[in-house]
Write an enzyme that holds these catalytic residues in place. Sequence first.
Site, PDB file in Angstrom:
ATOM      1  N   ARG A  54      83.503  33.431  93.773  1.00 47.70           N
ATOM      2  CA  ARG A  54      82.375  33.006  93.444  1.00 47.70           C
ATOM      3  C   ARG A  54      82.570  31.880  93.891  1.00 47.70           C
ATOM      4  O   ARG A  54      81.764  31.031  94.427  1.00 47.70           O
ATOM      5  CB  ARG A  54      83.022  32.318  92.056  1.00 47.70           C
ATOM      6  CG  ARG A  54      82.057  31.570  91.492  1.00 47.70           C
ATOM      7  CD  ARG A  54      82.709  31.422  90.233  1.00 47.70           C
ATOM      8  NE  ARG A  54      83.354  31.955  89.507  1.00 47.70           N
ATOM      9  CZ  ARG A  54      83.484  30.409  89.405  1.00 47.70           C
ATOM     10  NH1 ARG A  54      84.378  29.676  89.706  1.00 47.70           N
ATOM     11  NH2 ARG A  54      85.154  30.192  88.691  1.00 47.70           N
ATOM     12  N   TYR A 107      54.550  32.360  89.899  1.00 46.90           N
ATOM     13  CA  TYR A 107      54.597  33.896  89.658  1.00 46.90           C
ATOM     14  C   TYR A 107      55.736  33.419  88.723  1.00 46.90           C
ATOM     15  O   TYR A 107      56.006  32.618  87.800  1.00 46.90           O
ATOM     16  CB  TYR A 107      56.469  33.516  90.633  1.00 46.90           C
ATOM     17  CG  TYR A 107      57.525  34.893  90.201  1.00 46.90           C
ATOM     18  CD1 TYR A 107      57.029  35.655  89.979  1.00 46.90           C
ATOM     19  CD2 TYR A 107      58.892  34.438  89.731  1.00 46.90           C
ATOM     20  CE1 TYR A 107      57.572  37.022  89.181  1.00 46.90           C
ATOM     21  CE2 TYR A 107      59.326  35.290  89.212  1.00 46.90           C
ATOM     22  CZ  TYR A 107      59.209  36.775  89.653  1.00 46.90           C
ATOM     23  OH  TYR A 107      60.353  37.770  88.876  1.00 46.90           O
ATOM     24  N   ASP A 179      58.267  26.589  96.699  1.00 51.61           N
ATOM     25  CA  ASP A 179      59.075  27.801  97.008  1.00 51.61           C
ATOM     26  C   ASP A 179      58.205  27.864  97.373  1.00 51.61           C
ATOM     27  O   ASP A 179      57.323  28.293  97.811  1.00 51.61           O
ATOM     28  CB  ASP A 179      58.869  28.585  95.526  1.00 51.61           C
ATOM     29  CG  ASP A 179      58.448  29.821  95.505  1.00 51.61           C
ATOM     30  OD1 ASP A 179      59.122  30.659  96.802  1.00 51.61           O
ATOM     31  OD2 ASP A 179      59.047  30.562  94.270  1.00 51.61           O
ATOM     32  N   LYS A 204      62.729  38.534  99.632  1.00 49.24           N
ATOM     33  CA  LYS A 204      61.220  39.229  99.658  1.00 49.24           C
ATOM     34  C   LYS A 204      61.421  39.598 101.319  1.00 49.24           C
ATOM     35  O   LYS A 204      61.923  40.027 102.257  1.00 49.24           O
ATOM     36  CB  LYS A 204      60.095  37.637  99.088  1.00 49.24           C
ATOM     37  CG  LYS A 204      59.989  38.026  97.263  1.00 49.24           C
ATOM     38  CD  LYS A 204      60.027  39.074  96.772  1.00 49.24           C
ATOM     39  CE  LYS A 204      60.179  39.505  95.174  1.00 49.24           C
ATOM     40  NZ  LYS A 204      60.578  37.911  94.346  1.00 49.24           N
TER      41      LYS A 204
END
Length: 384
Positions: A54, A107, A179, A204
Amino acid sequence: MSDSHSSQSFETVAIHAGNTADPLTGAVVPPIYQVSTYKQDGVGGLRGGYEYSRSANPTRTALEENLAALEGGRRGLAFASGLAAEDCLLRTLLGPGDHVVIPNDAYGGTFRLFAKVVSRWGVEWSVADTSDPAAVRAAITPRTKAVWVETPSNPLLGITDIEATARIAREAGARLVVDNTFASPYLQQPLALGADVVVHSMTKYMGGHSDVVGGALVVNDDALGEELAYHQNAMGAVAGPFDSWLVLRGVKTLAVRMDRHSENAERIVDMLTRHARVTEVLYPGLSSHPGHEVAAKQMKAFGGMVSFRVEGGEEAAVEVCNRARLFTLGESLGGVESLIEHPGRMTHASTAGSALEVPADLVRLSVGIESADDLLADLRQALG
């Protein structure tokens, strides 16, 4: 960015940054370190800085180095999804009573995060047309800590002048968050234009093959990078080793894919602008687009995302989506295969009734890298 890559072209950086040959075997592709914990060289003696995946994992480290190099940044961080990256960023930057300016086109998941989650922490937000610098300036308050933009925006393909907006945010003592998912770092590098933070959904274009979910943050400020890394570890929504490996694999072909996405999109836009059933085409590559000059200034090309509106309203738009055959009806974007969707009922359903609600007659395309002739034939039959 590492000094070893600062003078290299994007295509070279995409293939080599973070991709160091394995010292044990010489493997030219970084191994997938599918491991949770690491043997320590004595109490507190971390071998290579690794103790628990982690906190850090060698495969994720390779990706994070690659991300920083691609965006020309000093620190990259990889997350389990784009929204996980956004969540970490917002919880790092904001506290109760703070204010954020968000775009009037974004978005749907980002809007939901602000409207339904962040607001519960006592964070306030207001909407501005970020394509208009004056509107951004007017929306800023003394409590504004961040200005959030998408450019090109999702799904209306709006364009924000990053350099101008960065100046406005800086004057107000706020950070500019961009973004960059639709453009990718190949077409646009916001940090070089004054942005403080770049956000990506690596699902994406970065991954590019519709087989991985991931998110990223890239910054130039070392102190902010350390703070984000602290929260990344504290909250734990990190990219797994296999997902990191998949994105590293996809990024190697990002440049050639984006060139093809853009070329195919331009041919499709040319057809749509002349089709009798199409009432409007939204694409920054069109000279008639209000953001065309800004996009031409800050982007290498105009990308593979195209939106258009059809006569006949919502039902006609839904029918176009249902009639497509080569264009797959599905959410997401940026893969090698072409996708079609109805934003109002799919990706942007959460914006209904808000200032970010999208037109009901809107269709969004993620133009893939198939033969443009085949894609054009499919759209023509879908439009009827």
